[in-house]
Write an enzyme that holds these catalytic residues in place. Sequence first.
Site, PDB file in Angstrom:
ATOM      1  N   ASN A  20      33.883  47.665  42.249  1.00 53.42           N
ATOM      2  CA  ASN A  20      35.056  47.132  42.941  1.00 53.42           C
ATOM      3  C   ASN A  20      36.267  47.937  42.481  1.00 53.42           C
ATOM      4  O   ASN A  20      36.757  47.747  41.368  1.00 53.42           O
ATOM      5  CB  ASN A  20      35.213  45.645  42.576  1.00 53.42           C
ATOM      6  CG  ASN A  20      36.479  45.047  43.147  1.00 53.42           C
ATOM      7  OD1 ASN A  20      37.132  45.633  44.010  1.00 53.42           O
ATOM      8  ND2 ASN A  20      36.838  43.861  42.662  1.00 53.42           N
ATOM      9  N   LYS A  54      39.212  47.806  43.560  1.00 51.68           N
ATOM     10  CA  LYS A  54      40.460  47.036  43.705  1.00 51.68           C
ATOM     11  C   LYS A  54      41.524  47.901  44.389  1.00 51.68           C
ATOM     12  O   LYS A  54      41.195  48.704  45.246  1.00 51.68           O
ATOM     13  CB  LYS A  54      40.930  46.509  42.350  1.00 51.68           C
ATOM     14  CG  LYS A  54      39.806  45.822  41.583  1.00 51.68           C
ATOM     15  CD  LYS A  54      40.295  45.015  40.433  1.00 51.68           C
ATOM     16  CE  LYS A  54      39.107  44.489  39.647  1.00 51.68           C
ATOM     17  NZ  LYS A  54      39.425  43.458  38.711  1.00 51.68           N
ATOM     18  N   HIS A  58      36.826  36.784  45.747  1.00 56.63           N
ATOM     19  CA  HIS A  58      37.117  37.319  44.413  1.00 56.63           C
ATOM     20  C   HIS A  58      38.228  36.497  43.772  1.00 56.63           C
ATOM     21  O   HIS A  58      39.153  36.037  44.464  1.00 56.63           O
ATOM     22  CB  HIS A  58      37.532  38.797  44.519  1.00 56.63           C
ATOM     23  CG  HIS A  58      37.574  39.483  43.198  1.00 56.63           C
ATOM     24  ND1 HIS A  58      38.630  39.340  42.333  1.00 56.63           N
ATOM     25  CD2 HIS A  58      36.678  40.294  42.581  1.00 56.63           C
ATOM     26  CE1 HIS A  58      38.375  40.043  41.231  1.00 56.63           C
ATOM     27  NE2 HIS A  58      37.203  40.636  41.363  1.00 56.63           N
ATOM     28  N   GLU A  76      40.754  37.272  42.150  1.00 53.82           N
ATOM     29  CA  GLU A  76      42.113  37.785  42.383  1.00 53.82           C
ATOM     30  C   GLU A  76      42.610  37.376  43.767  1.00 53.82           C
ATOM     31  O   GLU A  76      43.798  37.135  43.961  1.00 53.82           O
ATOM     32  CB  GLU A  76      42.128  39.313  42.201  1.00 53.82           C
ATOM     33  CG  GLU A  76      42.012  39.662  40.721  1.00 53.82           C
ATOM     34  CD  GLU A  76      41.370  41.018  40.430  1.00 53.82           C
ATOM     35  OE1 GLU A  76      41.247  41.840  41.345  1.00 53.82           O
ATOM     36  OE2 GLU A  76      40.992  41.222  39.263  1.00 53.82           O
ATOM     37  N   GLU A 127      31.344  35.538  38.155  1.00 57.23           N
ATOM     38  CA  GLU A 127      32.416  36.251  37.463  1.00 57.23           C
ATOM     39  C   GLU A 127      33.321  35.249  36.748  1.00 57.23           C
ATOM     40  O   GLU A 127      34.272  34.722  37.349  1.00 57.23           O
ATOM     41  CB  GLU A 127      33.256  37.031  38.475  1.00 57.23           C
ATOM     42  CG  GLU A 127      32.492  38.083  39.230  1.00 57.23           C
ATOM     43  CD  GLU A 127      33.404  39.251  39.604  1.00 57.23           C
ATOM     44  OE1 GLU A 127      33.091  40.372  39.210  1.00 57.23           O
ATOM     45  OE2 GLU A 127      34.432  39.032  40.247  1.00 57.23           O
ATOM     46  N   GLY A 160      38.682  41.879  33.736  1.00 58.33           N
ATOM     47  CA  GLY A 160      39.780  42.775  33.358  1.00 58.33           C
ATOM     48  C   GLY A 160      40.381  42.471  32.006  1.00 58.33           C
ATOM     49  O   GLY A 160      41.457  42.971  31.673  1.00 58.33           O
ATOM     50  N   SER A 163      34.250  42.535  32.875  1.00 56.28           N
ATOM     51  CA  SER A 163      34.283  43.531  31.794  1.00 56.28           C
ATOM     52  C   SER A 163      32.907  44.117  31.465  1.00 56.28           C
ATOM     53  O   SER A 163      32.588  44.315  30.287  1.00 56.28           O
ATOM     54  CB  SER A 163      34.949  42.946  30.546  1.00 56.28           C
ATOM     55  OG  SER A 163      36.281  42.569  30.844  1.00 56.28           O
TER      56      SER A 163
END
Length: 255
Positions: free
Chosen positions: A9, A11, A96, A98, A168, A174, A214
Amino acid sequence: MRRPIIAGNWKMNKTNREARELAKSIIQKMATSSPLPEVVLCPPFTALETVKGVINGQRIELGAQNAFWENEGAYTGEISPNMLLTVGCRYVILGHSERRKYFSENDQTVNRKIKAVVSVGLSPILCVGERLEEREKGRTEALVDQQLRGALKGLSREEIENLVVAYEPIWAIGTGKTATPEQAAEVHGFIRNLISQLYDEKTSEELRIIYGGSVKPENARDLFSQPQIDGGLVGGASLQADSFWQIINSYPMGD
Ligand code: PEP
């Protein structure tokens, strides 16, 4: 047998030129005849076509990072499932964390998006996962249960045939913190069990459940050695060919 899958991904990173270079470098690293997991690159929308041009004919699939729930119309700024299909995507990341955090996506909108995406024949990579406070309160399973039921509401067994679920944990995305292989495997087992209750045993056994948060060359092998973990959704470490390749190469293919 579930085919392992490693998706990168990217991003909101990489101009077209950078995307082309990265895709080319990944292909060079993958020039081996050994069996590999399925590899998916998910660049930003602007670089989809460029990356498709580079990976055409290679052992790499294209994925998008989001899609809207309609196929055309007055929805300024949105991209439709059909548009993604016509540039050569096979996968779409949906839900996701985010997107849930910054763009107010929720289980209902994710559900609409999954329906739209599968209706054109694309495969969703559905992201679920808890925040740190939820884990600390022992609410991980309740939260994942709610996200999965909400996202899959009204979808038939046939419609979820090509679904991939990405577990996730938000606290691991991150942040450099990774769930231990055991923590991840426990939630993966829970997800598989829930799918078996909502659908049937066969569907749940065939569902690919990947881990994200991560994933790095240093922890990939331990995570992937868990039989419940069918691969990874990789953010930061997918932005460099070297680290992404090391992660792909960490999957124990028939070891
Ligand atoms: C992600 O974006 O889905 C992700 C897991 O990011 P990172 O690997 O950087 O934690």
